[in-house]
Scaffold this motif. Structure first.
Motif, PDB file in Angstrom:
ATOM      1  N   PRO A  19       0.683  -1.348   0.007  1.00  0.00           N
ATOM      2  CA  PRO A  19      -0.001   0.009   0.080  1.00  0.00           C
ATOM      3  C   PRO A  19       0.926   1.357   0.008  1.00  0.00           C
ATOM      4  CG  PRO A  19      -0.843  -1.677   1.476  1.00  0.00           C
ATOM      5  CD  PRO A  19       0.339  -2.174   1.013  1.00  0.00           C
ATOM      6  N   CYS A  20       1.970   1.289   0.467  1.00  0.00           N
ATOM      7  CA  CYS A  20       2.955   2.546   0.617  1.00  0.00           C
ATOM      8  C   CYS A  20       3.433   2.876  -0.805  1.00  0.00           C
ATOM      9  CB  CYS A  20       4.272   2.181   1.561  1.00  0.00           C
ATOM     10  SG  CYS A  20       3.664   2.096   3.369  1.00  0.00           S
ATOM     11  N   TYR A  21       3.477   1.875  -1.738  1.00  0.00           N
ATOM     12  CA  TYR A  21       4.070   2.364  -2.838  1.00  0.00           C
ATOM     13  C   TYR A  21       3.048   2.442  -3.869  1.00  0.00           C
ATOM     14  CZ  TYR A  21       7.643  -0.383  -0.246  1.00  0.00           C
ATOM     15  OH  TYR A  21       8.316  -0.446   0.867  1.00  0.00           O
ATOM     16  N   HIS A  22       1.684   2.171  -3.818  1.00  0.00           N
ATOM     17  CA  HIS A  22       0.666   2.642  -4.641  1.00  0.00           C
ATOM     18  C   HIS A  22       0.561   4.123  -4.847  1.00  0.00           C
ATOM     19  CE1 HIS A  22      -3.402   2.401  -6.344  1.00  0.00           C
ATOM     20  NE2 HIS A  22      -3.135   1.119  -6.621  1.00  0.00           N
ATOM     21  N   PRO A  23       0.150   4.306  -6.253  1.00  0.00           N
ATOM     22  CA  PRO A  23       0.125   5.575  -6.741  1.00  0.00           C
ATOM     23  C   PRO A  23      -0.957   6.494  -5.735  1.00  0.00           C
ATOM     24  CG  PRO A  23       0.370   4.361  -8.514  1.00  0.00           C
ATOM     25  CD  PRO A  23       0.217   3.557  -7.535  1.00  0.00           C
ATOM     26  N   ILE A  24      -1.871   5.871  -5.520  1.00  0.00           N
ATOM     27  CA  ILE A  24      -3.127   6.738  -4.589  1.00  0.00           C
ATOM     28  C   ILE A  24      -2.281   7.367  -3.157  1.00  0.00           C
ATOM     29  CG2 ILE A  24      -5.233   6.284  -3.104  1.00  0.00           C
ATOM     30  CD1 ILE A  24      -6.025   4.225  -5.242  1.00  0.00           C
ATOM     31  N   MET A  25      -1.305   6.352  -2.783  1.00  0.00           N
ATOM     32  CA  MET A  25      -0.751   7.246  -1.603  1.00  0.00           C
ATOM     33  C   MET A  25      -0.028   8.448  -2.015  1.00  0.00           C
ATOM     34  SD  MET A  25      -1.183   5.671   1.118  1.00  0.00           S
ATOM     35  CE  MET A  25      -1.859   4.180   1.582  1.00  0.00           C
ATOM     36  N   ASN A  26       0.608   8.464  -2.996  1.00  0.00           N
ATOM     37  CA  ASN A  26       1.230   9.992  -3.494  1.00  0.00           C
ATOM     38  C   ASN A  26       0.256  10.846  -3.611  1.00  0.00           C
ATOM     39  OD1 ASN A  26       3.472   8.153  -3.801  1.00  0.00           O
ATOM     40  ND2 ASN A  26       4.124   9.199  -5.454  1.00  0.00           N
ATOM     41  N   GLU A  27      -1.061  10.547  -4.152  1.00  0.00           N
ATOM     42  CA  GLU A  27      -1.973  11.520  -4.265  1.00  0.00           C
ATOM     43  C   GLU A  27      -2.421  11.708  -2.945  1.00  0.00           C
ATOM     44  OE1 GLU A  27      -6.392  11.353  -5.817  1.00  0.00           O
ATOM     45  OE2 GLU A  27      -4.720  10.340  -7.282  1.00  0.00           O
ATOM     46  N   ALA A  28      -2.782  10.863  -2.019  1.00  0.00           N
ATOM     47  CA  ALA A  28      -3.373  11.215  -0.747  1.00  0.00           C
ATOM     48  C   ALA A  28      -2.651  12.194   0.219  1.00  0.00           C
ATOM     49  CB  ALA A  28      -3.764   9.772   0.109  1.00  0.00           C
ATOM     50  N   PHE A  29      -1.058  11.948  -0.114  1.00  0.00           N
ATOM     51  CA  PHE A  29      -0.434  12.676   1.032  1.00  0.00           C
ATOM     52  C   PHE A  29       0.510  14.063  -0.111  1.00  0.00           C
ATOM     53  CE2 PHE A  29      -0.525   9.008   3.257  1.00  0.00           C
ATOM     54  CZ  PHE A  29      -0.768   9.529   4.394  1.00  0.00           C
ATOM     55  N   GLU A  30      -0.122  14.147  -1.083  1.00  0.00           N
ATOM     56  CA  GLU A  30       0.249  15.236  -2.034  1.00  0.00           C
ATOM     57  C   GLU A  30       1.663  15.280  -2.407  1.00  0.00           C
ATOM     58  OE1 GLU A  30      -1.214  18.980  -0.755  1.00  0.00           O
ATOM     59  OE2 GLU A  30      -3.124  18.031  -0.695  1.00  0.00           O
ATOM     60  N   LEU A  31       2.122  13.985  -2.720  1.00  0.00           N
ATOM     61  CA  LEU A  31       3.709  13.596  -2.984  1.00  0.00           C
ATOM     62  C   LEU A  31       4.147  13.864  -4.524  1.00  0.00           C
ATOM     63  CD1 LEU A  31       4.425  10.588  -0.870  1.00  0.00           C
ATOM     64  CD2 LEU A  31       4.686  12.895  -0.266  1.00  0.00           C
ATOM     65  N   ARG A  32       4.985  14.195  -5.157  1.00  0.00           N
ATOM     66  CA  ARG A  32       5.401  14.171  -6.348  1.00  0.00           C
ATOM     67  C   ARG A  32       5.389  12.677  -7.041  1.00  0.00           C
ATOM     68  NH1 ARG A  32      10.684  17.573  -6.035  1.00  0.00           N
ATOM     69  NH2 ARG A  32      10.973  15.701  -4.422  1.00  0.00           N
ATOM     70  N   SER A  33       5.535  12.670  -8.290  1.00  0.00           N
ATOM     71  CA  SER A  33       5.483  11.340  -8.793  1.00  0.00           C
ATOM     72  C   SER A  33       6.685  10.636  -8.337  1.00  0.00           C
ATOM     73  CB  SER A  33       5.389  11.419 -10.382  1.00  0.00           C
ATOM     74  OG  SER A  33       6.310  12.101 -11.027  1.00  0.00           O
ATOM     75  N   GLN A  34       7.738  11.169  -8.283  1.00  0.00           N
ATOM     76  CA  GLN A  34       9.066  10.700  -8.024  1.00  0.00           C
ATOM     77  C   GLN A  34       9.400  10.261  -6.546  1.00  0.00           C
ATOM     78  OE1 GLN A  34       8.928  13.781  -9.062  1.00  0.00           O
ATOM     79  NE2 GLN A  34      10.414  15.114  -8.495  1.00  0.00           N
ATOM     80  N   ASP A  35       8.368  10.863  -5.688  1.00  0.00           N
ATOM     81  CA  ASP A  35       8.440  10.678  -4.273  1.00  0.00           C
ATOM     82  C   ASP A  35       7.626   9.461  -3.797  1.00  0.00           C
ATOM     83  OD1 ASP A  35       9.728  12.986  -3.876  1.00  0.00           O
ATOM     84  OD2 ASP A  35       7.812  14.028  -3.440  1.00  0.00           O
ATOM     85  N   LYS A  36       8.228   8.513  -3.020  1.00  0.00           N
ATOM     86  CA  LYS A  36       7.643   7.393  -2.510  1.00  0.00           C
ATOM     87  C   LYS A  36       7.329   7.327  -0.905  1.00  0.00           C
ATOM     88  CE  LYS A  36       7.697   5.703  -6.641  1.00  0.00           C
ATOM     89  NZ  LYS A  36       6.594   5.840  -7.243  1.00  0.00           N
ATOM     90  N   MET A  37       6.323   6.877  -0.503  1.00  0.00           N
ATOM     91  CA  MET A  37       5.991   6.604   0.825  1.00  0.00           C
ATOM     92  C   MET A  37       6.708   5.372   1.315  1.00  0.00           C
ATOM     93  SD  MET A  37       4.200   7.543   3.541  1.00  0.00           S
ATOM     94  CE  MET A  37       2.865   8.664   2.713  1.00  0.00           C
ATOM     95  N   LEU A  38       7.589   5.631   2.508  1.00  0.00           N
ATOM     96  CA  LEU A  38       8.342   4.522   2.758  1.00  0.00           C
ATOM     97  C   LEU A  38       7.760   3.375   3.974  1.00  0.00           C
ATOM     98  CD1 LEU A  38      11.875   6.081   3.176  1.00  0.00           C
ATOM     99  CD2 LEU A  38      11.017   4.922   1.512  1.00  0.00           C
ATOM    100  N   GLY A  39       6.459   4.066   4.816  1.00  0.00           N
ATOM    101  CA  GLY A  39       6.386   3.322   5.684  1.00  0.00           C
ATOM    102  C   GLY A  39       5.268   4.353   6.556  1.00  0.00           C
ATOM    103  N   PHE A  40       4.508   3.813   7.589  1.00  0.00           N
ATOM    104  CA  PHE A  40       3.586   4.364   8.472  1.00  0.00           C
ATOM    105  C   PHE A  40       4.171   3.958   9.855  1.00  0.00           C
ATOM    106  CE2 PHE A  40       1.248   3.574   4.784  1.00  0.00           C
ATOM    107  CZ  PHE A  40       0.843   4.681   4.308  1.00  0.00           C
ATOM    108  N   ILE A  41       3.984   4.997  10.799  1.00  0.00           N
ATOM    109  CA  ILE A  41       4.111   4.757  12.039  1.00  0.00           C
ATOM    110  C   ILE A  41       2.879   4.842  12.966  1.00  0.00           C
ATOM    111  CG2 ILE A  41       5.208   5.475  14.408  1.00  0.00           C
ATOM    112  CD1 ILE A  41       7.650   6.340  12.892  1.00  0.00           C
ATOM    113  N   TYR A  42       2.362   3.561  13.318  1.00  0.00           N
ATOM    114  CA  TYR A  42       1.163   3.487  13.979  1.00  0.00           C
ATOM    115  C   TYR A  42       1.289   3.949  15.626  1.00  0.00           C
ATOM    116  CZ  TYR A  42      -0.679   1.078  10.033  1.00  0.00           C
ATOM    117  OH  TYR A  42      -1.077   0.862   8.494  1.00  0.00           O
ATOM    118  N   LEU A  43       0.779   4.917  15.927  1.00  0.00           N
ATOM    119  CA  LEU A  43       0.965   5.148  17.173  1.00  0.00           C
ATOM    120  C   LEU A  43      -0.702   4.864  18.310  1.00  0.00           C
ATOM    121  CD1 LEU A  43       2.040   9.034  17.265  1.00  0.00           C
ATOM    122  CD2 LEU A  43       3.427   6.807  17.671  1.00  0.00           C
ATOM    123  N   GLY A  44      -0.397   4.709  19.423  1.00  0.00           N
ATOM    124  CA  GLY A  44      -1.494   4.455  20.261  1.00  0.00           C
ATOM    125  C   GLY A  44      -1.213   4.201  21.775  1.00  0.00           C
ATOM    126  N   VAL A  45      -2.116   4.296  22.623  1.00  0.00           N
ATOM    127  CA  VAL A  45      -1.894   3.994  24.184  1.00  0.00           C
ATOM    128  C   VAL A  45      -1.925   2.479  24.231  1.00  0.00           C
ATOM    129  CG1 VAL A  45      -2.867   4.415  26.261  1.00  0.00           C
ATOM    130  CG2 VAL A  45      -3.022   6.180  24.755  1.00  0.00           C
TER     131      VAL A  45
END
Length: 69
Positions: A19-45
């Protein structure tokens, strides 16, 4: 970052995968086409008490080469 989060008493985990590498992620986070999401940090109590580690002494897992017994 994860160590700092845990020090604050929160729980955290790093997750990555397809899911991190899907083009929809770039769109959702307003990243450029050459940018890539590397991962997510899930936080909680955490909903459990602090866990205690179960470590063996390092001697039980170490072999010293050239050292006589």
């Amino acid at each position: 970052m994860l160590l700092a989060i845990h020090r604050l008493g929160l729980g955290a985990v790093w997750r990555t995968g397809e899911p991190c590498y899907h083009p929809i992620m770039n769109e959702a986070f307003e990243l450029r086409s050459q940018d890539k999401m590397l991962g997510f940090i899930y936080l909680g109590v955490p909903d459990v008490d602090e866990l205690q580690g179960k470590r063996e002494d390092f001697h039980s897992k170490t072999v010293w080469i050239g050292e006589e017994e």
